[in-house]
Design a protein around this motif. Structure first.
Motif, PDB file in Angstrom:
ATOM      1  N   VAL A  93       0.850  -1.201   0.000  1.00 33.46           N
ATOM      2  CA  VAL A  93       0.000   0.000   0.000  1.00 33.46           C
ATOM      3  C   VAL A  93       0.881   1.244   0.000  1.00 33.46           C
ATOM      4  O   VAL A  93       1.766   1.379   0.849  1.00 33.46           O
ATOM      5  N   ILE A  94       0.647   2.114  -0.978  1.00 36.27           N
ATOM      6  CA  ILE A  94       1.342   3.413  -0.983  1.00 36.27           C
ATOM      7  C   ILE A  94       0.293   4.459  -0.635  1.00 36.27           C
ATOM      8  O   ILE A  94      -0.707   4.611  -1.353  1.00 36.27           O
ATOM      9  N   CYS A  95       0.517   5.161   0.450  1.00 36.91           N
ATOM     10  CA  CYS A  95      -0.493   6.134   0.881  1.00 36.91           C
ATOM     11  C   CYS A  95       0.073   7.550   0.861  1.00 36.91           C
ATOM     12  O   CYS A  95       1.124   7.817   1.441  1.00 36.91           O
ATOM     13  N   ASP A  96      -0.651   8.425   0.170  1.00 42.23           N
ATOM     14  CA  ASP A  96      -0.321   9.845   0.100  1.00 42.23           C
ATOM     15  C   ASP A  96      -0.784  10.464   1.430  1.00 42.23           C
ATOM     16  O   ASP A  96      -1.965  10.716   1.605  1.00 42.23           O
ATOM     17  N   ARG A  97       0.133  10.595   2.367  1.00 48.36           N
ATOM     18  CA  ARG A  97      -0.066  11.089   3.734  1.00 48.36           C
ATOM     19  C   ARG A  97      -0.684  10.027   4.656  1.00 48.36           C
ATOM     20  O   ARG A  97      -1.516   9.223   4.242  1.00 48.36           O
ATOM     21  N   PHE A  98      -0.297  10.123   5.934  1.00 46.41           N
ATOM     22  CA  PHE A  98      -0.874   9.261   6.980  1.00 46.41           C
ATOM     23  C   PHE A  98      -0.699  10.016   8.296  1.00 46.41           C
ATOM     24  O   PHE A  98      -0.670  11.260   8.310  1.00 46.41           O
ATOM     25  N   THR A  99      -0.516   9.292   9.397  1.00 50.48           N
ATOM     26  CA  THR A  99      -0.542   9.932  10.717  1.00 50.48           C
ATOM     27  C   THR A  99       0.563  10.982  10.931  1.00 50.48           C
ATOM     28  O   THR A  99       0.381  11.923  11.701  1.00 50.48           O
ATOM     29  N   ASP A 100       1.700  10.826  10.246  1.00 50.21           N
ATOM     30  CA  ASP A 100       2.730  11.873  10.386  1.00 50.21           C
ATOM     31  C   ASP A 100       2.162  13.237   9.994  1.00 50.21           C
ATOM     32  O   ASP A 100       2.582  14.260  10.525  1.00 50.21           O
ATOM     33  N   ALA A 101       1.209  13.232   9.036  1.00 53.41           N
ATOM     34  CA  ALA A 101       0.616  14.509   8.613  1.00 53.41           C
ATOM     35  C   ALA A 101      -0.203  15.127   9.747  1.00 53.41           C
ATOM     36  O   ALA A 101      -0.234  16.353   9.903  1.00 53.41           O
ATOM     37  N   SER A 102      -0.843  14.279  10.570  1.00 54.25           N
ATOM     38  CA  SER A 102      -1.605  14.843  11.705  1.00 54.25           C
ATOM     39  C   SER A 102      -0.644  15.463  12.714  1.00 54.25           C
ATOM     40  O   SER A 102      -0.931  16.514  13.296  1.00 54.25           O
TER      41      SER A 102
END
Ligand code: TMP
Length: 216
Positions: A93-102
């Motif tokens: 899974v490649i995700c554009d943003r995750f919890t680091d963004a929060s």
């Protein structure tokens, strides 16, 4: 069936996430991996509706806690409906943003205490048996926010976050960098101000290292 790997791509506005996500996808597919691409906030029907609310100017002045909770509501849905099932099916899974963004936006940018954000992180990413889901690899595309915002402005109308002042984005950047320094085994920082060829060379080298470790 081996569990897939979870890759996240982070950075402030205008860092070139889309181009580089496509590049990562191509490399992984060339290695024969089945890839699922997604984004946050979003990635599920409910998450995409929450995204619209979060980015809409009608909600300028939304309370900081409401913003944070909506991000994590979208994330809980994303994990349950898409991320975890895909990883368990052996997909990458490649995700554009995750919890680091929060942590970067709601923590660094808005000033919410990191302990409050970590509470929500545990809520949605930790299970009763003590296991936890964290990205296996996080690419941080780093750029001077002034250059990033200029690039983002050229793409069209600015959303509710892109309308923030430059000091907000400076705090976002510093929090991303602080987190990357804290977890060097997970993060790979790339200077997104370099040429696309240089950026992609750096990404390819980091991915090679990561996939070699992953298959050993
Ligand atoms: P995007 O434009 O990169 O898709 O992201 C949408 C905006 O949402 C971006 O300005 C960053 C922001 N955001 C947060 O503030 N907190 C979060 O947890 C996430 C995932 C995104």
């Amino acid at each position: 069936m081996n569990r897939g790997k979870f890759i996240t791509v982070e950075g402030s506005e205008g860092v070139g996430k889309t181009t580089n996500i496509n590049y990562i996808r191509t490399i992984l597919e060339q290695q024969g991996k089945e890839v699922v691409e997604s984004r946050e906030p979003g990635g599920t029907p409910l998450g995409e509706e929450l995204r619209e609310l979060l980015l809409d100017h009608r909600h300028t002045g939304m309370s900081e806690d409401a913003e944070l909770l909506l991000m994590f509501a979208a994330r809980a849905e994303h994990l349950a409906q898409l991320i975890i099932p895909a990883l368990e099916a052996g997909k990458w899974v490649i995700c554009d943003r995750f919890t680091d963004a929060s942590h970067a936006y709601q923590g660094g940018g808005r000033g919410i205490k990191s302990s409050r954000i970590s509470t929500l992180e545990s809520w949605v990413q930790r299970w009763e048996d003590g296991s936890e889901l964290q990205p296996d690899f996080t690419l941080l595309l780093d750029i001077d926010p002034k250059i990033g915002l200029e690039r983002a402005g050229k793409r069209g109308a600015l959303d509710r976050f892109e309308k923030e002042q430059s000091d907000f984005f400076e705090r976002v950047r510093q929090e991303y960098l602080r987190r990357a320094t804290e977890s060097p085994e997970r993060f790979h920082i790339v200077d997104a101000g370099e040429t696309l060829t240089e950026v992609q060379q750096s990404i390819a080298a980091a991915l090679l290292l990561m996939t070699n470790i992953g298959s050993s």
